[in-house]
Write an enzyme that holds these catalytic residues in place. Structure first.
Site, PDB file in Angstrom:
ATOM      1  N   ASN A  27       5.682  11.667   5.229  1.00 59.27           N
ATOM      2  CA  ASN A  27       4.699  12.511   4.559  1.00 59.27           C
ATOM      3  C   ASN A  27       4.535  12.116   3.093  1.00 59.27           C
ATOM      4  O   ASN A  27       5.487  11.696   2.445  1.00 59.27           O
ATOM      5  CB  ASN A  27       5.111  13.986   4.660  1.00 59.27           C
ATOM      6  N   VAL A  28       3.309  12.313   2.601  1.00 61.20           N
ATOM      7  CA  VAL A  28       3.010  11.940   1.222  1.00 61.20           C
ATOM      8  C   VAL A  28       2.825  13.207   0.379  1.00 61.20           C
ATOM      9  O   VAL A  28       2.368  13.148  -0.751  1.00 61.20           O
ATOM     10  CB  VAL A  28       1.730  11.065   1.165  1.00 61.20           C
ATOM     11  N   ASP A  29       3.171  14.369   0.969  1.00 67.46           N
ATOM     12  CA  ASP A  29       2.779  15.656   0.373  1.00 67.46           C
ATOM     13  C   ASP A  29       3.775  16.250  -0.619  1.00 67.46           C
ATOM     14  O   ASP A  29       3.510  17.314  -1.196  1.00 67.46           O
ATOM     15  CB  ASP A  29       2.463  16.679   1.478  1.00 67.46           C
ATOM     16  N   HIS A  71       5.830   6.314   3.253  1.00 72.17           N
ATOM     17  CA  HIS A  71       4.389   6.058   3.137  1.00 72.17           C
ATOM     18  C   HIS A  71       3.828   6.422   1.761  1.00 72.17           C
ATOM     19  O   HIS A  71       2.630   6.654   1.638  1.00 72.17           O
ATOM     20  CB  HIS A  71       3.632   6.826   4.236  1.00 72.17           C
ATOM     21  N   CYS A 106      -2.373  -4.386 -12.500  1.00 76.11           N
ATOM     22  CA  CYS A 106      -1.027  -4.614 -13.065  1.00 76.11           C
ATOM     23  C   CYS A 106       0.075  -3.992 -12.209  1.00 76.11           C
ATOM     24  O   CYS A 106       1.253  -4.208 -12.453  1.00 76.11           O
ATOM     25  CB  CYS A 106      -0.942  -4.105 -14.505  1.00 76.11           C
ATOM     26  N   CYS A 124      -6.853   2.174 -14.980  1.00 79.39           N
ATOM     27  CA  CYS A 124      -5.594   2.009 -15.713  1.00 79.39           C
ATOM     28  C   CYS A 124      -5.930   1.596 -17.153  1.00 79.39           C
ATOM     29  O   CYS A 124      -6.995   1.018 -17.393  1.00 79.39           O
ATOM     30  CB  CYS A 124      -4.846   0.883 -14.994  1.00 79.39           C
ATOM     31  N   ASN A 168       9.762  18.927  18.179  1.00 74.70           N
ATOM     32  CA  ASN A 168       8.316  18.756  18.201  1.00 74.70           C
ATOM     33  C   ASN A 168       7.724  19.872  19.070  1.00 74.70           C
ATOM     34  O   ASN A 168       8.413  20.461  19.893  1.00 74.70           O
ATOM     35  CB  ASN A 168       7.958  17.382  18.802  1.00 74.70           C
TER      36      ASN A 168
END
Ligand code: APR
Length: 232
Positions: free
Chosen positions: A91-93, A108, A119, A136, A201
């Site tokens: 998860n990226v949360d 991830h 860069c 940037c 699950n």
């Protein structure tokens, strides 16, 4: 679990579902309504960075309003109860860190970070100015610091996770459909290392035939129950 000293956990989108964050697959999954190839590949970003950023800004907004749920908090307790603990998340949360988990590895990336295409510097999303695309100070275009389809996962994260897993007593695999590699290989790798595997699950998955135990039910109910039993 009671005899386990070293606990490895792999989580996927399902653990954040009860926080109101949509999963990717399944009935209401994001990939039902959106095309992964239009939104989550380096080619998509090259083709239409505005569209990709628009989708990520929408998800960031949704995630910003979400709070960790009992499943995230149960894993914090599990970490506190165990001698050695590692949580690998797809998860990226950021919700594991928000809940208080300490030893977290992100496979991830993280939706609240940007990375410069020129860069390579990584920064907080809050520092990005969208007019309409963020840049940037070096002039390079910023992208979300997440792993897209077709991209390599962070090598250091993967090797650290496997090193830990190799000598773990138990691996809990929670809320993942088990179809995205290399995370999908974790149950097999664990088995080969003699690690006991437990899947949590709502339904059976392609990894169910590999794991020792599949517990079917919502992570927000099952994980707190496991932790409660371990405490007594
Ligand atoms: N409790 C437990 N499991 C749940 C719950 C819940 N409350 N809700 C949903 N699930 C399960 C679903 O049954 C499904 O098997 O979580 C799983 C979610 O699967 P995916 O949406 O495929 O999420 P994930 O496995 O994390 O996806 C892997 O795919 O698109 C990419 O980069 C994205 O990291 C993601 C990767």
């Amino acid at each position: 679990m009671k005899d386990s000293k070293k606990i490895f956990v792999l989580t996927g989108a399902g653990i954040s579902a009860e926080s109101g964050i949509p999963t990717f697959r399944g009935k209401d999954g994001l990939w039902k309504n959106y095309s992964a190839t239009d939104l989550a590949t380096p080619e998509a970003f090259n083709r239409n960075p505005e569209l990709v950023w628009e989708w990520y800004r929408w998800r960031q907004d949704l995630i910003t309003r979400a709070k960790p749920n009992p499943a995230h908090f149960a894993l914090v307790e599990l970490e506190n109860l165990s001698e050695s603990f590692l949580l690998l998340t797809q998860n990226v949360d950021n919700l594991h860190q928000c809940a208080g988990s300490k030893n977290v590895l992100e496979l991830h990336g993280n939706i609240f970070r940007t990375r410069c295409l020129k860069c390579g510097s990584i920064d907080k999303i809050d520092n990005a100015v969208f007019k309409p695309l963020p840049h940037c100070p070096c002039g390079g275009l910023l992208r979300p610091d997440v792993v897209w389809f077709g991209e390599a996962i962070p090598y250091d994260v993967w090797t650290k996770a496997l090193k830990f897993l190799n000598s773990a007593d138990v691996a809990i695999i929670c809320g993942t459909s088990g179809v995205v590699w290399p995370a999908a290989a974790i149950p097999e790798i664990a088995k080969n290392c003699g690690v006991k595997t437990i899947e949590i699950n709502l339904e059976l998955t392609p990894i169910s035939p590999i794991v020792d135990i599949s517990i079917l039910g919502p992570a927000g109910k099952i994980l707190p129950e496991i932790v409660k039993l371990l405490r007594h």
